[in-house]
Structure formats: C-alpha cells, structure tokens
Design a protein around this motif. Structure first.
Motif, PDB file in Angstrom:
ATOM      1  N   UNK A   1       0.821  -1.202   0.000  1.00  0.00           N
ATOM      2  CA  UNK A   1       0.000   0.000   0.000  1.00  0.00           C
ATOM      3  C   UNK A   1       0.860   1.259   0.000  1.00  0.00           C
ATOM      4  N   UNK A   2       1.969   1.197   0.736  1.00  0.00           N
ATOM      5  CA  UNK A   2       2.868   2.347   0.785  1.00  0.00           C
ATOM      6  C   UNK A   2       3.458   2.637  -0.595  1.00  0.00           C
ATOM      7  N   UNK A   3       3.885   1.581  -1.262  1.00  0.00           N
ATOM      8  CA  UNK A   3       4.484   1.752  -2.580  1.00  0.00           C
ATOM      9  C   UNK A   3       3.479   2.283  -3.590  1.00  0.00           C
ATOM     10  N   UNK A   4       2.200   1.961  -3.406  1.00  0.00           N
ATOM     11  CA  UNK A   4       1.186   2.426  -4.349  1.00  0.00           C
ATOM     12  C   UNK A   4       0.685   3.826  -4.021  1.00  0.00           C
ATOM     13  N   UNK A   5       1.213   4.399  -2.938  1.00  0.00           N
ATOM     14  CA  UNK A   5       0.861   5.777  -2.619  1.00  0.00           C
ATOM     15  C   UNK A   5      -0.196   5.933  -1.564  1.00  0.00           C
ATOM     16  N   UNK A   6      -0.773   4.798  -1.060  1.00  0.00           N
ATOM     17  CA  UNK A   6      -1.805   4.907  -0.023  1.00  0.00           C
ATOM     18  C   UNK A   6      -1.178   5.401   1.283  1.00  0.00           C
ATOM     19  N   UNK A   7       0.042   4.906   1.569  1.00  0.00           N
ATOM     20  CA  UNK A   7       0.811   5.412   2.716  1.00  0.00           C
ATOM     21  C   UNK A   7       1.919   6.292   2.143  1.00  0.00           C
ATOM     22  N   UNK A   8       1.959   7.504   2.503  1.00  0.00           N
ATOM     23  CA  UNK A   8       2.829   8.467   1.833  1.00  0.00           C
ATOM     24  C   UNK A   8       4.220   8.581   2.427  1.00  0.00           C
ATOM     25  N   UNK A   9       4.414   8.206   3.667  1.00  0.00           N
ATOM     26  CA  UNK A   9       5.739   8.367   4.265  1.00  0.00           C
ATOM     27  C   UNK A   9       5.965   7.310   5.320  1.00  0.00           C
ATOM     28  N   UNK A  10       7.257   7.114   5.583  1.00  0.00           N
ATOM     29  CA  UNK A  10       7.634   6.074   6.544  1.00  0.00           C
ATOM     30  C   UNK A  10       8.468   6.646   7.692  1.00  0.00           C
ATOM     31  N   UNK A  11       8.359   7.987   7.963  1.00  0.00           N
ATOM     32  CA  UNK A  11       9.095   8.522   9.104  1.00  0.00           C
ATOM     33  C   UNK A  11       8.337   8.202  10.377  1.00  0.00           C
ATOM     34  N   UNK A  12       9.082   7.922  11.385  1.00  0.00           N
ATOM     35  CA  UNK A  12       8.448   7.594  12.675  1.00  0.00           C
ATOM     36  C   UNK A  12       9.078   8.470  13.743  1.00  0.00           C
ATOM     37  N   UNK A  13       8.256   9.108  14.543  1.00  0.00           N
ATOM     38  CA  UNK A  13       8.773   9.921  15.628  1.00  0.00           C
ATOM     39  C   UNK A  13       9.487   9.048  16.647  1.00  0.00           C
ATOM     40  N   UNK A  14      10.652   9.491  17.075  1.00  0.00           N
ATOM     41  CA  UNK A  14      11.447   8.674  17.985  1.00  0.00           C
ATOM     42  C   UNK A  14      10.705   8.431  19.292  1.00  0.00           C
ATOM     43  N   UNK A  15       9.969   9.453  19.739  1.00  0.00           N
ATOM     44  CA  UNK A  15       9.238   9.293  21.001  1.00  0.00           C
ATOM     45  C   UNK A  15       8.173   8.220  20.889  1.00  0.00           C
ATOM     46  N   UNK A  16       7.517   8.152  19.723  1.00  0.00           N
ATOM     47  CA  UNK A  16       6.478   7.142  19.517  1.00  0.00           C
ATOM     48  C   UNK A  16       7.071   5.755  19.466  1.00  0.00           C
TER      49      UNK A  16
END
Length: 469
Positions: free
Chosen positions: A443-458
C-alpha cells in the motif's frame, strides 16, 4: 461338458477374473442355448451336476456342498452370491450414477469448473464460455467395508441352505447400509442448502427444493423413514402417488422417494441420480475362499474396498432444519420455549446448523463485538515444541516485524490509529505478521501510505509497551 470340468481352489485366484468368469471360460453358457440348461450360468450348472438344491421344498443342507472335494469348491461362490444379493436389496443402486473399477486402493478423479454461465449464443469474435476439466489435486483412499463372520462348521452343517442364505443376505444388506451412510455424507457435503420455511415440513418445502434444480432434475429424494412418512401423508399428495417397478413411491412430478435410515431426520437430500454420484471400487466382494472350502468357518471375512465421489455438484440440493442449542428442538417447528440470546443455566440459546459445509466469510478484528472473543495460535516449526531458545528467537523476530508494522501504520495516521492496528498485530503469529507487513508495504508503494518517518518518542513508547507486556 459341464459334468467333466475339474473344480479346484485355483479358480478363485486367477488375476483379473472372478470364479464365475473363470468357470464361464471353461464352460461357456452360449454352448447351451436352446437346451434345458440354457437358462443356467456356469455355476448353476455345477450345482445341478452335484445335485445341490439351494432353495425350494427339497432344499439341501450346508453339508451337501462338502460331499466331495470338488463340490466344496462351489461353497464360497454360494456365500458370495447370498451376501451380494443382500447388498443389491439396499438403496445404494438408486443413488449411483456410474460405477468405476480402480486398479488400486487409491483413486484420482477430476474436477469440473464452469465459471461462465451457459448462454444461448456467442457473438462473433467473442471467446466461447469455458468448461474446465482438470485432474483432481489429491487422490482419495478407498475405504474398507467388511465383516468378520464366526461360525463353527458343526453349527451350520445341518442348516438348510435357504435359511443360511437369508442370514448371509442380511449381512450383505447391513454392509450396504454402511456404504449408503458414506454415500449420503458425500452427497450432502458442500451441497447447496435451504431451510424448511414453517413450523413443520410442508408441501411447499418439497416443491421449493424441486424448483431449486436448474440444469438438472430432482429425480430422487432421499429422506429418513420419519420424513418419508410425513411427505406421503401430505394432503396435496393424496391420490397422486404412484410406484415404480421396484415398489418405490413416486411423487406427481416424477421424483422417486428413497427411504433410508442412514440419513438423519433434520436433512432431506434431493438429487439427479443420473449425474450426482460416482461409486469407485477396487474389487467385488472379497472373501477368504480357502477357509470356506476347507470348512474352517470359525472366522472368515467378507469385505469390499470403495469410495464415493460427487460428480456434478449442482445435481445435489439439501433441505435442513435448525436446532436449539439448549434443548435440541427444531427451531422451524413448534415446541421450543427458549429465546435466542438468553442465558439458560449457563447456556446461551442460539440456532445450531447441522452439517455446515461452507463458510462464506469471517473476520479477525482488533475490537470484536464479543469482548472476550479471540484466537490463540502458536507458531512453531516441526520439532520446535519444548525448545525455549527457538521460541525466544521467533519472538524476537516477531517483535521486529511488529515494530515495522507500527511504523507503517503511524506513517498513515495518528498514534491512536497505529496503536489500534498494532493491538491486532500483537495477536498474530509469525506468518500472519509477515503477510500483514507485506500488505502495508504494498500500500505504501502504491501511494496509499505516503511516508515512513516515525517519531522517535512514539517508537520508544512502542518499545516500552512491548517490554511491559
């Protein structure tokens, strides 16, 4: 001539031939056409040769077969015919469309798939609708049906042959009933089903089942004695029932009623007997002929290897009832006092559907309607049971995949959204986690999920929660 043939045990052991076939090769019936013996087969001519009478007022006793060593060779064929006669009295023949003889105790048939419905015509340039016939993916093992018969020669030697034949016929009849039970199971498994509409079995239920057949006809209806009695007692059938040459009751629209105690009172099966069932066997009735010839009747067996296979799935339909989970009463009939959903002494009342063969859909959800519902499954390869080190390694790998899933979920929404989905992931095994992760990545590759950054605190929060579990 028939009275000059030498009879011996070996006639039962010729590859690919029955005793009668071997006897017919030596003494063909065709040679006796137009003579007083023309109506007898090769076995019956041997009975005449040794003056053995198996029925009638002057019927002989069992010991007559053992007057000579040659006449004793005829006794196993007498037993086989009597047992087979009983088997032929069952309803099995009314259910079978075709009989297949397999050369071994495994059988691989084929499957028929028709994804496109039949049409009256196909436009020019358009592909014709396809019927796919493919070899079955798996072979089926033939089942053994048989009986161990124990009887001392002294106990039966003075019995009349016709009386002894009745006992053998009874054994054959009951063996066939066991086979019918297997056939009924095959027929109703996976068959299209409908429930009776009212408080009791009605004329409209029978006609509705009849009308549910499209390409095929309901040539036979298989039901328990209780349901057959209910059907023939229906007012709409009064003075409209007929019987065929075998005495089977036939409904006004041509459907034959087949009564069998091998089917329960909650199920009625409608079939087109010309298309529904294949009977696969590797041999005719098998017996220990040497023991019978040598009068060793203390323990001998009769058996047959066979299996049933459904041919055309839409040539079979079923009519079923629903039971109460508390008292077992038929919910389509009067007499059940329980209300669905209520608790009765620890039992929740609900409808029980017998012989479920298809599930259209089920779902695994993070927050089920029943808060205590859940699935427990352990991922463990062969030999991993009781191996703490391997279990620990698998759990570490799963923890890593769960972190990736949390990251993917967080990239598509809020931390609340991510926590909800990872709560569901916590209950998945390794295979399910990997499949879930692959889906999110796709889904990410097809554009449904736009980014893969994750907040360090999370991420730290997720790891802390993982340690606290």
């Amino acid at each position: 001539m028939y009275n000059e043939i030498r009879l011996e045990k070996g006639l039962y052991n010729l590859a690919g031939k029955s005793f009668l076939q071997a006897l017919e090769e030596i003494d063909p019936t065709v040679n006796y056409e137009g003579t007083p013996l023309g109506g007898l087969d090769a076995f019956e001519r041997q009975l005449k040769r040794f003056d053995i009478k198996i029925s009638g007022e002057n019927c002989d006793r069992v010991e007559k077969f053992f007057v000579t060593t040659e006449s004793a060779v005829l006794f196993p064929e007498f037993v086989r015919r009597a047992v087979t006669a009983g088997m032929e009295e069952s309803v099995l023949g009314e259910l079978v469309a075709v009989k297949t003889v397999s050369d071994c105790n495994q059988y691989r048939g084929y499957s028929v798939t028709e994804t496109t419905p039949y049409t009256t015509s196909t436009a020019e340039g358009t592909s014709l609708p396809e019927t796919s016939i493919k070899e079955s993916a798996d072979s089926v093992n033939l089942l053994k049906f048989g009986r161990l018969i124990t009887a001392s020669y002294e106990a039966v030697r003075m019995q009349r042959l016709d009386v002894f034949a009745v006992t053998l016929r009874s054994i054959g009849k009951k063996l066939a009933d066991a086979m019918v039970n297997s056939a009924v199971t095959v027929l109703k498994t996976g068959a299209d089903s409908q429930s009776i509409s009212g408080s009791s079995l009605a004329f409209s239920d029978i006609t509705s089942l009849f009308g549910s057949f499209n390409s095929y006809d309901m040539t036979a209806l298989v039901a328990s004695p209780k349901n057959i009695a209910a059907i023939i007692s229906m007012e709409q059938f009064s003075d409209a029932l007929t019987a065929d040459e075998k005495g089977n009751i036939v409904l006004p629209f041509g459907t034959k009623l087949i009564k069998s105690s091998q089917i329960d009172d909650e199920t009625i099966i409608g079939i087109d007997s010309r298309y529904a069932l294949e009977f696969v066997t590797s041999s005719e009735l098998v017996m220990e002929t040497d023991k019978l010839i040598d009068r060793q009747m203390d323990a001998f067996t009769v058996s047959c290897n066979l299996v049933f296979r459904k041919l055309m799935a839409d040539a079979v339909k079923t009519l079923k009832s629903r039971k109460c989970s508390v008292c077992g009463a038929d919910l389509n009939r009067k007499g059940c006092p329980h209300t669905v959903g209520k608790n009765y002494n620890g039992k929740i009342a609900h409808a029980v559907l017998d012989d479920i063969t298809d599930a259209y859909e089920w779902s695994f959800v993070a927050v089920p309607a029943q808060v205590n519902a859940g699935v427990t499954k352990k991922f463990a390869g062969a030999g991993s049971e009781g191996n703490p080190q391997k279990d620990e390694l698998i759990e570490k790998l799963c923890a890593g995949v769960r972190a990736d899933i949390y990251r993917l979920c967080l990239a598509n929404g809020s931390a609340v959204y991510a926590k909800a989905l990872t709560a569901a992931a916590d209950k998945m095994d390794a295979e399910e986690l990997i499949a879930f992760k692959e889906l999110l990545e796709k889904e990410h590759k097809s554009g449904i999920i736009s980014q893969l950054e994750m907040k360090e605190s999370s991420l730290d929060e997720f790891r802390m929660e993982g340690k606290n579990k």
